[in-house]
Scaffold this active site. Structure first.
Site, short mmCIF file in Angstrom:
data_model
loop_
_atom_site.label_atom_id
_atom_site.label_comp_id
_atom_site.label_asym_id
_atom_site.label_seq_id
_atom_site.Cartn_x
_atom_site.Cartn_y
_atom_site.Cartn_z
N HIS A 119 9.99 -6.02 -4.39
CA HIS A 119 9.04 -5.61 -3.36
C HIS A 119 9.48 -5.91 -2.07
CE1 HIS A 119 5.57 -3.63 -1.82
NE2 HIS A 119 4.98 -4.48 -1.54
N ASP A 139 -3.52 -6.65 1.51
CA ASP A 139 -4.20 -5.97 0.50
C ASP A 139 -4.47 -6.55 -1.00
OD1 ASP A 139 -1.63 -5.15 0.28
OD2 ASP A 139 -2.33 -3.26 -0.76
#
Length: 310
Positions: free
Chosen positions: A142, A66
């Site tokens: 992340h 994404d």
């Protein structure tokens, strides 16, 4: 000289009818830089009147789809448009392998070079520098190697006070010397310090893009003093546990990062598809950081000039 950020996409992994995946364009002094490139990025560029041929470089925060699936069709389109100048792409490894496969099977005859620059997501260092700006990476937290980007305008050139030009009868050569930051010697023999004659027209401006990340005090510190901060806010404040498990932030954590950074303004984005209405997310951020806004697609945020002495 403008400094703007245009939002092309604000969705997280699942796009929605009204939200595309992450992509932004930073425009400093008419130099355009693409930051992340989720699916549909080239259509969004066309939709909001941004000529893709004007892109100077691309910065990818990490290699989740994404944030990068939209780059590859854009590379093809740039070839069809006849781009000739190289396109630098800054991204973590192993983007080079992915790019090589794409070029081999789909774009083996591009009329321009795609130059991959590996970004070390574990350290904070300068990546790009020209006469107008510096771009630094900011390590993030992340599930895969990820970094944000800090766009920092260089100090604007000195201006010479028009009143002082008249007062001292400065020549063109003396004005030029003053603009270079030098002291000026008058015909009378008196030497004027540079600060007597010049001033900075405005403070240098800055923008920080903190993509997918759990709350990171370190990242906020590296963005200290930015005029505009983008920080992901995938989840509402009540979903803190889920956010932490998935390496994301909540609205409240984005606001905390803005407070820690001492940012002038905050823009939140990367919203989960579970949220149909975004106003409650904005309200949560504004509770802690009133100068917060939503990353609404097509919206352009302008970083205004501020007097140097402020």
């Amino acid at each position: 000289m403008s400094f703007t950020v245009t939002i092309l996409g604000s969705a997280s992994a699942k796009p929605t009818p009204g939200r595309h995946p992450s992509a932004q364009v930073v425009n400093l002094h008419e130099q355009h830089y693409l930051v992340d490139a989720g699916e549909g990025t080239q259509q969004q560029l066309f939709r909001y009147g941004i000529n893709p041929l004007r892109l100077r470089a691309v910065f990818l925060s990490h290699l989740h789809g994404d944030h990068c699936f939209g780059l590859f069709p854009l590379l093809s389109t740039l070839g069809l448009y006849g781009r000739r100048t190289p396109l630098p792409v800054y991204a973590p490894a192993p983007f080079g392998e992915i790019l090589a496969c794409h070029l081999r099977y789909f774009d083996s005859e591009l009329p321009y070079a795609v130059e991959w620059n590996e970004v070390d997501t574990t350290c904070h260092r300068p990546l790009l520098e020209n006469r107008s700006l510096e771009v630094w990476n900011i390590p993030l937290r992340h599930r895969v190697p990820t970094c944000g980007y800090l766009f920092r305008e260089k100090e604007p050139p000195l201006n010479v006070d028009k009143f002082k030009i008249t007062k001292y009868g400065l020549s063109i050569a003396q004005i030029t010397a003053a603009k270079r930051g030098e002291a000026v010697r008058l015909d009378s023999g008196e030497t004027l310090p540079n600060e007597e004659l010049t001033y900075r027209p405005y403070k240098a401006r800055s923008y920080a893009y903190l993509s997918d990340t759990a709350f990171s005090a370190k990242a906020a510190g590296l963005a200290a003093g930015v005029d505009l901060l983008y920080h992901e806010a995938t989840y509402a404040a009540a979903e803190r546990k889920i956010a932490r498990e998935r390496g994301h932030s909540t609205t409240a954590e984005a606001a905390r990062a803005a407070l820690r950074a001492g940012a002038g303004r905050l823009v939140i984005g990367h919203f989960s598809s579970r949220y149909k209405e975004l106003a409650p997310l904005l309200d949560e951020a504004r509770t802690l950081f009133p100068a917060s806004d939503l990353a609404e697609e097509g919206r352009t945020f302008t970083i205004e000039k501020r007097p140097f002495r402020c």
